[in-house]
Write an enzyme that holds these catalytic residues in place. Structure first.
Site, PDB file in Angstrom:
ATOM      1  N   CYS A 385     -41.480   8.987  32.828  1.00  0.00           N
ATOM      2  CA  CYS A 385     -41.419  10.416  33.167  1.00  0.00           C
ATOM      3  C   CYS A 385     -40.564  11.167  32.152  1.00  0.00           C
ATOM      4  O   CYS A 385     -41.037  11.437  31.050  1.00  0.00           O
ATOM      5  CB  CYS A 385     -40.934  10.585  34.608  1.00  0.00           C
ATOM      6  SG  CYS A 385     -41.375  12.186  35.284  1.00  0.00           S
ATOM      7  N   HIS A 511     -44.198   7.164  37.575  1.00  0.00           N
ATOM      8  CA  HIS A 511     -43.095   6.225  37.839  1.00  0.00           C
ATOM      9  C   HIS A 511     -43.661   4.878  38.298  1.00  0.00           C
ATOM     10  O   HIS A 511     -43.766   4.628  39.497  1.00  0.00           O
ATOM     11  CB  HIS A 511     -42.177   6.789  38.925  1.00  0.00           C
ATOM     12  CG  HIS A 511     -41.368   7.956  38.485  1.00  0.00           C
ATOM     13  ND1 HIS A 511     -40.144   7.825  37.869  1.00  0.00           N
ATOM     14  CD2 HIS A 511     -41.620   9.284  38.535  1.00  0.00           C
ATOM     15  CE1 HIS A 511     -39.660   9.023  37.575  1.00  0.00           C
ATOM     16  NE2 HIS A 511     -40.540   9.925  37.975  1.00  0.00           N
ATOM     17  N   GLU A 513     -42.301   2.119  38.404  1.00  0.00           N
ATOM     18  CA  GLU A 513     -41.307   1.271  39.090  1.00  0.00           C
ATOM     19  C   GLU A 513     -41.502   1.249  40.603  1.00  0.00           C
ATOM     20  O   GLU A 513     -41.135   0.290  41.272  1.00  0.00           O
ATOM     21  CB  GLU A 513     -39.882   1.722  38.747  1.00  0.00           C
ATOM     22  CG  GLU A 513     -39.437   3.099  39.264  1.00  0.00           C
ATOM     23  CD  GLU A 513     -39.737   4.251  38.286  1.00  0.00           C
ATOM     24  OE1 GLU A 513     -40.689   4.113  37.485  1.00  0.00           O
ATOM     25  OE2 GLU A 513     -39.039   5.280  38.354  1.00  0.00           O
TER      26      GLU A 513
HETATM   27  N1  GLN Z   1     -37.219  16.593  34.673  1.00  0.00           N
HETATM   28  C1  GLN Z   1     -38.548  16.231  34.343  1.00  0.00           C
HETATM   29  C2  GLN Z   1     -39.587  17.012  35.135  1.00  0.00           C
HETATM   30  O1  GLN Z   1     -39.279  17.625  36.116  1.00  0.00           O
HETATM   31  C3  GLN Z   1     -38.765  14.742  34.544  1.00  0.00           C
HETATM   32  C4  GLN Z   1     -38.729  14.325  35.958  1.00  0.00           C
HETATM   33  C5  GLN Z   1     -38.590  12.840  36.142  1.00  0.00           C
HETATM   34  O2  GLN Z   1     -38.207  12.131  35.216  1.00  0.00           O
HETATM   35  N2  GLN Z   1     -38.887  12.349  37.336  1.00  0.00           N
HETATM   36  O3  GLN Z   1     -40.734  17.028  34.782  1.00  0.00           O
END
Ligand code: GLN
Length: 542
Positions: A385, A511, A513
């Site tokens: 992300c 994500h 994970e």
């Molecule tokens: N801050 C970034 C966004 O809002 C990444 C979010 C994250 O890593 N879950 O897109």
């Protein structure tokens, strides 16, 4: 209420927090599932936030995201990983949700003429929520963990709710109380007084625990169990030790030896069946196999002093290590330190660099330096992300020569905004529950590292973000060698980027994970660790 078939197990905690109630719940879930029971687990949290989505990782650790896009307590991650089932928004309930529902009903006029009170309105809502997940999943056994500690003011409505529920469904319920039995080194003895007091608190509320699970540094003798049993009004075999373990994954096996599953099965009038814990056992054996070589992987983040903030990432690395016959030593690195002292000082010697998700600008430049270090030294890189945003910014700055490239999250005035707001996020004012959340499909292009990992062209992964790759720059990135190996099925959203020249440099918008399981290591983590191991030994023989 649909309570005829399902049996209910409630788990409370006493004395102190962080006793591992969630792991006890998850472990019991594994043991029952391994005997063929359909098991569900849910967490009731007494705080007033509607969900933990807006809480700081410093206060609450990781925010776990379910397939259906709910931001939940990290214990749901333990539950999913242990019982190997996807849970849903119905499996995490907070006081905030209960009050919200009751107050909305009050405004709608549902209680017209009545004074709205904790008992019965709040407790009825709690009882309704206990069985709500059964409308979707006909579990044989539903385990409900109550967050917090008995004695907290804010837990009281939940405890009253489950007391009433147990009163109304006596034959179908069992109650486990998890407490601490400290061992005093100075006098060389265990102390049972805190457990006695905590069980007394529970009884004052009207709840009788059927099983006492004692968290302890040492095994408890039968004599000690007898003493606890006498004070707590349970049979001695209903006092179970939950001893400190090297790994949380040992606990199901330890609790099986302590016969926790048998005691609960007996109490609920179920039948003990042969358990099938072989895969679990071999997973535990492989994480303990000292012959597996250790490799050093850096996690460059912002909350590195609290590994709970990245809990699912850490667990996914453990699963990947077991799957690739190595041990992963995590080097926790504060991105701000890299910013001040440079990447080489801290990253020399690591064979994998992982940049997890995150929010806010602190440490961003340090993360960009780490991604650059990984790319230039051909160190396997996994970006999750925010870790993908970082990889894209780094590439734009140092390969494509756009020094001002940035994400509009960190520099809204960047002349080269390679990462920008998702279109539907631009006008949002509210913070809670408004990100792009939960599982979305991703299409995988053939002949990519991504396809090599998944061995399929269609996947679903969980998301939690507001920003994404800015398509205005897609062609330029492609012409400069970046490969967009995963996109939304309509190809509009970039889901995964990779660098084909690198031995393994992959970053995803989602994500992964959250979907890794003990003996079903996630393909991206497995491939990342496998290549890190190759890097460590410069050999393909794995
Ligand atoms: N801050 C970034 C966004 O809002 C990444 C979010 C994250 O890593 N879950 O897109």
């Amino acid at each position: 209420m649909t309570t005829q078939k399902t049996k209910f197990i409630f788990i409370t905690g006493g004395v102190v927090s962080s006793l591992g109630k969630g792991i006890v719940a998850a472990s019991l879930g594994v043991l029952l599932k391994s005997q063929g029971y359909r098991v569900g687990i849910q967490k009731f949290d007494p705080y007033l936030n509607l969900d933990p989505g807006t809480m700081s990782p410093y206060q609450h650790g990781e925010v776990f995201v379910t397939e259906d896009g709910c931001e939940t307590d990290l214990d749901l991650g333990h539950y999913e990983r242990f019982i190997d089932e996807n849970l849903s928004r119905l499996n995490n309930v907070t006081s905030g949700m209960i009050f919200w529902e009751v107050l909305n009903k009050e405004r709608r006029g549902d209680y017209l003429g009545n004074t709205v009170q904790i008992i019965p309105h709040i407790t009825n809502e709690i009882k309704h929520r206990i069985v709500q997940s059964l409308e979707k999943e006909p579990y044989d056994v539903l385990i409900t963990e109550i967050g917090g500690t008995v004695g907290d003011i804010e837990s009281l409505p939940f405890l009253e709710g489950i007391r009433q529920f147990q009163y109304e469904n006596r034959a179908d319920c069992a109650h486990i109380h998890v407490t601490l039995v400290p061992y005093l080194n100075a006098s060389g003895e265990f102390k049972t007084k805190p457990t006695q007091h905590s069980v007394k608190d529970l009884r004052e509320i009207g709840i009788h625990a059927d099983v006492i699970v004692c968290r302890s540094t040492h095994a408890l003798s039968f004599d000690l169990k007898q003493k606890i049993a006498l004070f707590c009004d349970v049979a001695p075999h209903c006092v179970v030790t939950s001893q400190d373990a090297e790994s949380i994954y040992e606990l199901p096996l330890m609790l099986e030896q302590e016969k926790l599953d048998e005691v609960i099965i007996e109490k609920l009038g179920l039948t003990k069946k042969p358990s099938h814990m072989d895969e679990w056992k071999s997973f535990v054996d492989s994480i303990h196999n000292k012959e597996n070589p250790a490799i050093k992987i850096a996690i460059v983040g912002k909350y590195t002093s609290l590994s709970d903030s990245y809990l699912s990432v850490v667990e996914a690395l453990k699963h990947a290590a077991a799957a690739t016959a190595c041990r992963v030593d995590i080097e926790w690195l504060e991105a701000e330190v890299i910013e001040q002292e440079g990447a080489a000082k801290h990253l020399m010697g690591v064979v994998g660099i992982l940049i997890p998700g995150g929010f806010g600008s602190r440490g961003i430049e340090g993360k960009i330096l780490a991604a650059q270090f990984a790319r230039e030294r051909d160190i396997p890189y996994l970006g999750l992300c925010l870790g993908m945003h970082i990889a894209v910014i780094e590439y734009a700055r140092h390969v494509m020569g756009h020094a001002d490239a940035h994400s509009t999250e960190f520099n809204p005035d960047s002349s080269y905004p390679v990462i920008d707001f998702l279109p539907d996020q631009k006008d949002l004012q509210k913070k809670g529950g408004t990100m792009r959340l939960g599982a979305y499909p991703c299409k995988i292009n053939p002949q990519t590292k991504l396809f090599e990992a998944y061995q399929t062209d269609a996947i679903q992964e969980r998301h939690r973000h507001r920003y994404e790759f800015n398509n205005a720059y897609r062609q330029e990135f492609e012409s400069k060698g970046m490969v967009f190996s995963g996109t939304s099925p309509d190809q509009k959203l970039v889901e995964v980027i990779e660098l084909p020249q690198a031995s393994w440099y992959v970053a995803c918008q989602f994500h992964p994970e959250f979907k890794s399981r003990p003996y079903k290591s996630h393909p991206l983590f497995r491939e990342f660790v496998r290549h890190a191991k190759i890097k460590a030994f410069q050999t393909e023989e794995i």
